[in-house]
Scaffold this motif. Structure first.
Motif, PDB file in Angstrom:
ATOM      1  N   PHE A  17       0.810  -1.213   0.000  1.00 49.44           N
ATOM      2  CA  PHE A  17       0.000   0.000   0.000  1.00 49.44           C
ATOM      3  C   PHE A  17       0.850   1.273   0.000  1.00 49.44           C
ATOM      4  O   PHE A  17       0.506   2.272   0.607  1.00 49.44           O
ATOM      5  N   VAL A  20      -0.893   4.555  -0.896  1.00 49.05           N
ATOM      6  CA  VAL A  20      -1.985   4.959  -0.011  1.00 49.05           C
ATOM      7  C   VAL A  20      -1.451   5.947   1.018  1.00 49.05           C
ATOM      8  O   VAL A  20      -0.378   5.769   1.572  1.00 49.05           O
ATOM      9  N   TRP A  23      -3.596   4.072   5.988  1.00 51.25           N
ATOM     10  CA  TRP A  23      -4.273   2.782   5.979  1.00 51.25           C
ATOM     11  C   TRP A  23      -4.155   2.131   7.339  1.00 51.25           C
ATOM     12  O   TRP A  23      -3.313   2.481   8.156  1.00 51.25           O
ATOM     13  N   GLN A  41      -8.448   1.844   3.736  1.00 53.82           N
ATOM     14  CA  GLN A  41      -7.477   2.761   3.142  1.00 53.82           C
ATOM     15  C   GLN A  41      -8.102   4.136   2.925  1.00 53.82           C
ATOM     16  O   GLN A  41      -9.294   4.246   2.705  1.00 53.82           O
TER      17      GLN A  41
END
Length: 170
Positions: A17, A20, A23, A41
């Motif tokens: 991730f 992102v 998260w 997320q």
């Protein structure tokens, strides 16, 4: 995520991730095995999640893991029952053929309306067809055939069973 330790899973989530902004995730553990992860997320906001959010996730994770495992067990059970039904049907068919060939069973010939038999078989197989993305359609008919009704239904059932077993699409 199967067969991984929670620590191993968490270690690799950062790389999964990287795009992102924020998260949070907790592993779904059932019987000391990681069977998945519950992940939330936010692609825009940093520091979006707080300890209260994590506590809620951690409280829900065992229940969700149990639900996921129950769904897996249900699917496995349905597959086993379907395999059992197919084997039982095959054995019965073999026994029927053997008794016919040995002259033990004598066909009881009668006029058989196809409409009712075909409708009954369509109801029996429609879920299996739908499960494979197929549609089983019966055209209503007033045709009568002269045959043993039980043996005829078994033969047509066998044809339908084989057609569904070996048809991938159509």
């Amino acid at each position: 995520f199967q067969e991984q330790t929670p620590e191993h899973l968490v270690k690799h989530l950062d790389t999964l991730f990287s795009h992102v902004r924020s998260w949070m995730g907790v592993p779904l553990i059932f019987a000391q095995k990681v069977i998945g992860a519950l992940i939330l997320q936010d692609l825009k906001n940093e520091d979006r999640f707080h300890s209260d959010d994590l506590n809620l996730f951690m409280a829900l994770a065992p229940q969700i893991a149990t639900s996921v495992r129950n769904a897996q067990l249900y699917t496995e059970t349905q597959q086993a029952l379907s395999a059992y039904d197919q084997e039982r049907f095959l054995l019965n068919t073999l026994l029927d053929v053997s008794t016919l060939e040995a002259g033990i069973v004598r066909p009881k010939v009668a006029d058989v309306p196809l409409r009712d038999m075909l409708a009954r078989l369509a109801r029996e197989f429609e879920a299996q067809a739908a499960g494979k993305g197929l549609r089983l359609t019966v055209v209503p008919s007033t045709v009568m055939v002269r045959s043993d009704p039980v043996l005829l239904e078994r033969m047509v059932r066998n044809l339908l069973s084989n057609a569904l077993r070996y048809t991938e699409r159509g």
